[in-house]
Design a protein around this motif. Structure first.
Motif, PDB file in Angstrom:
ATOM      1  N   TYR A 116      39.639  41.650  48.949  1.00  0.00           N
ATOM      2  CA  TYR A 116      39.553  42.469  47.742  1.00  0.00           C
ATOM      3  C   TYR A 116      40.454  41.973  46.622  1.00  0.00           C
ATOM      4  N   VAL A 117      41.464  41.181  46.944  1.00  0.00           N
ATOM      5  CA  VAL A 117      42.341  40.590  45.929  1.00  0.00           C
ATOM      6  C   VAL A 117      41.952  39.136  45.660  1.00  0.00           C
ATOM      7  N   GLY A 118      41.760  38.364  46.718  1.00  0.00           N
ATOM      8  CA  GLY A 118      41.516  36.934  46.575  1.00  0.00           C
ATOM      9  C   GLY A 118      40.233  36.582  45.856  1.00  0.00           C
ATOM     10  N   ILE A 119      39.149  37.291  46.190  1.00  0.00           N
ATOM     11  CA  ILE A 119      37.862  36.970  45.557  1.00  0.00           C
ATOM     12  C   ILE A 119      37.865  37.259  44.056  1.00  0.00           C
ATOM     13  N   PRO A 120      38.296  38.441  43.599  1.00  0.00           N
ATOM     14  CA  PRO A 120      38.341  38.661  42.148  1.00  0.00           C
ATOM     15  C   PRO A 120      39.235  37.660  41.427  1.00  0.00           C
ATOM     16  N   LEU A 121      40.361  37.292  42.052  1.00  0.00           N
ATOM     17  CA  LEU A 121      41.258  36.320  41.429  1.00  0.00           C
ATOM     18  C   LEU A 121      40.587  34.953  41.338  1.00  0.00           C
TER      19      LEU A 121
ATOM     20  N   GLY B 137      26.931  31.719  48.397  1.00  0.00           N
ATOM     21  CA  GLY B 137      26.844  32.439  47.132  1.00  0.00           C
ATOM     22  C   GLY B 137      26.612  33.914  47.312  1.00  0.00           C
ATOM     23  N   GLU B 138      27.042  34.471  48.436  1.00  0.00           N
ATOM     24  CA  GLU B 138      26.815  35.886  48.736  1.00  0.00           C
ATOM     25  C   GLU B 138      28.111  36.677  48.597  1.00  0.00           C
ATOM     26  N   SER B 139      27.982  37.903  48.127  1.00  0.00           N
ATOM     27  CA  SER B 139      29.130  38.791  48.023  1.00  0.00           C
ATOM     28  C   SER B 139      29.129  39.765  49.190  1.00  0.00           C
ATOM     29  N   PHE B 140      30.307  40.053  49.733  1.00  0.00           N
ATOM     30  CA  PHE B 140      30.441  41.040  50.789  1.00  0.00           C
ATOM     31  C   PHE B 140      31.222  42.258  50.292  1.00  0.00           C
ATOM     32  N   ILE B 141      31.496  42.299  48.985  1.00  0.00           N
ATOM     33  CA  ILE B 141      32.209  43.412  48.359  1.00  0.00           C
ATOM     34  C   ILE B 141      31.281  44.007  47.307  1.00  0.00           C
ATOM     35  N   LYS B 142      30.988  45.289  47.441  1.00  0.00           N
ATOM     36  CA  LYS B 142      29.922  45.894  46.651  1.00  0.00           C
ATOM     37  C   LYS B 142      30.139  45.792  45.145  1.00  0.00           C
TER      38      LYS B 142
ATOM     39  N   ASP C  92      42.199  47.297  41.364  1.00  0.00           N
ATOM     40  CA  ASP C  92      41.746  48.677  41.568  1.00  0.00           C
ATOM     41  C   ASP C  92      40.242  48.608  41.823  1.00  0.00           C
ATOM     42  N   PRO C  93      39.838  48.399  43.092  1.00  0.00           N
ATOM     43  CA  PRO C  93      38.415  48.189  43.394  1.00  0.00           C
ATOM     44  C   PRO C  93      37.521  49.291  42.839  1.00  0.00           C
ATOM     45  N   GLY C  94      36.462  48.874  42.166  1.00  0.00           N
ATOM     46  CA  GLY C  94      35.499  49.825  41.653  1.00  0.00           C
ATOM     47  C   GLY C  94      35.848  50.410  40.293  1.00  0.00           C
ATOM     48  N   ASN C  95      37.004  50.042  39.733  1.00  0.00           N
ATOM     49  CA  ASN C  95      37.387  50.565  38.420  1.00  0.00           C
ATOM     50  C   ASN C  95      36.538  49.890  37.344  1.00  0.00           C
TER      51      ASN C  95
END
Length: 454
Positions: free
Chosen positions: A36-41, A68-73, A180-183
């Motif tokens: 949840y931190v590494g991918i957005p960064l 190329g797939e996301s596992f975080i909604k 802040d996931p989903g913000n």
């Protein structure tokens, strides 16, 4: 430039040259921990024009990313696939490739042990993984939330066992994640970044890297100060949530609606900031981070009584909620929890995401079942419960469909997470009894005698 570009030597003595590499977007970023931190960064660095390599021990996750797939909604698959296709980002389990990047950013978990003490095993193991691959000129930045002094007292000695010296041969810094996931209003690039370094050169280099990624950097005097900033942010939230949770209990005894009180109080344009009660704390930060400071404070013969009390209040909330469920069943249906069927609405720790880490809903299910109830759950974002450190026995349970016929079979519906995708008017109409811990029904404009706030 491809994320798999060949090695390009750099040394600690050529700080101006490294700053030039950053300015010209030829600086290669490595990120350890693709969650949840590494991918957005990683995606933020790619969007800023830097080649990025992501490192993770989970081979399945690495393969998914490289497809190329996301596992975080809340992170679109399109964002990952575009970065992969344009060869700006790739993932790997081969940590030998750390030698080929210029910056190594660490974003691994920092949980608590079962005795509520800091578990730095992920950080320490990562540091030991980096050490044999550390080279002159490397910038290493820890982003994982931890107690003040971790970067200097835990990480630096591991790295310096190689014979390389921080500030002379490599750069070491701390910059706390603020995800802040989903913000929908704030993402990685639009949130100011606090940066602390082990010496002026480390601070200058880390500040330049993050300055190219985010809207604003906030340099501070040391890594320990930066570590303290993150703890302070989360302790502030934990303490204030504990306060309104305690007020919820007190005002509830008086027949006063805590949510109405907060909504009225927040009209004051100064001196008040609204926080809201709930069934307990969830997420990787707020339930955990305060205990990192209370633990460290003991080293200095200080007892963090205020923080520990807030932790006790928040930890007690699931028990209080289950007591309210039992009380409501007794008053409305003339029965207790033993043998009752309860549908828990929402299993994620907050609305509109699929993250179940430290979710109070998991504790609610366990407490309900300990008292003889049968507890199922519905969550539009979590079709099946993952295995967690604390609630492994719940792994594999599936979300039940949400239909009027199914809802009517339960003696009570307990709203633990207020997902916006739920049709609350239809839910209330079908349910025999609703216990609402999030004020979701009132916010949907629903009033009914079968709704109990908890």
């Amino acid at each position: 430039m491809s994320a798999s570009a060949p090695p390009r030597p750099a040394t600690a003595s050529d700080l101006p040259a490294q700053l030039t590499l950053i300015a010209t977007k030829r600086y290669r970023v490595g990120i350890i921990g693709l969650g949840y931190v590494g991918i957005p960064l990683a995606l933020t660095a790619c969007k800023a024009g830097f080649p990025v390599v992501g490192f993770d021990i989970d081979a399945q996750r690495v393969a998914q990313i490289n497809r190329g797939e996301s596992f975080i909604k809340h992170i679109p698959t399109e964002a990952i696939s575009a970065a992969i296709k344009e060869e700006r980002f790739r993932a790997t389990t081969n940590f030998d490739e750390l030698r080929d990047v210029d910056a190594i950013i660490i974003a691994v978990p920092t949980p608590l042990t079962k005795h509520r003490e800091p578990d730095l095993s992920y950080v320490e193991n990562t540091a030991r993984t980096i050490a044999p691959r550390l080279r002159k000129g490397h910038l290493v930045v820890l982003e994982s939330t931890t107690w003040p002094g971790t970067t200097d007292e835990i990480m630096r000695p591991i790295f310096e066992q190689t014979g390389l010296k921080s500030g002379k041969d490599f750069y070491l810094a701390f910059s706390p994640e603020r995800e802040d996931p989903g913000n929908p209003d704030f993402g990685t690039s639009t949130i100011p970044k606090v940066v602390g370094g082990d010496g002026p050169d480390a601070l200058a280099l880390a500040n330049a890297v993050y300055g190219a990624l985010v809207v604003k950097t906030v340099p501070v005097s040391s890594s320990a100060t930066a570590e303290a900033v993150k703890l302070t942010e989360n302790i502030f939230r934990a303490v204030n949530i504990a306060l309104v949770n305690e007020l919820k209990v007190i005002y509830g005894k008086m027949g006063i609606d805590i949510w109405e009180v907060i909504d009225a109080a927040k009209t004051k344009p100064f001196g008040f900031m609204p926080f809201y009660p709930g069934p307990g704390l969830g997420g990787h930060c707020i339930p955990i981070d305060p205990f990192y400071l209370t633990w460290k404070a003991r080293e200095f013969d200080v007892t963090a009584r205020f923080i520990e009390l807030a932790g006790e209040i928040n930890t007690a909330m699931p028990h209080w909620v289950v007591d309210r469920v039992a009380e409501a069943l007794d008053r409305r249906q003339g029965r207790g929890l033993n043998g009752a069927r309860v549908l828990v609405m929402g299993i994620a720790y907050k609305k509109n995401i699929e993250d179940t880490r430290e979710s109070p809903a998991l504790k609610l299910i366990e407490l309900l079942e300990e008292r003889g109830a049968t507890a199922d759950y519905h969550d539009p974002y979590v079709p099946e419960l993952p295995r967690t450190r604390k609630h492994g026995s719940l792994a594999g349970r599936a979300s039940v469909p949400l239909t009027a016929e199914i809802v009517a079979r339960y003696d009570a519906v307990l709203i633990a997470t207020d997902h916006e995708a739920v049709d609350y008017p239809a839910l209330v109409e079908a349910a025999q009894l609703v216990i609402d811990t999030r004020n979701a029904c009132a916010r949907a404009g629903i009033t009914h005698s079968k709704i109990i706030k908890a």
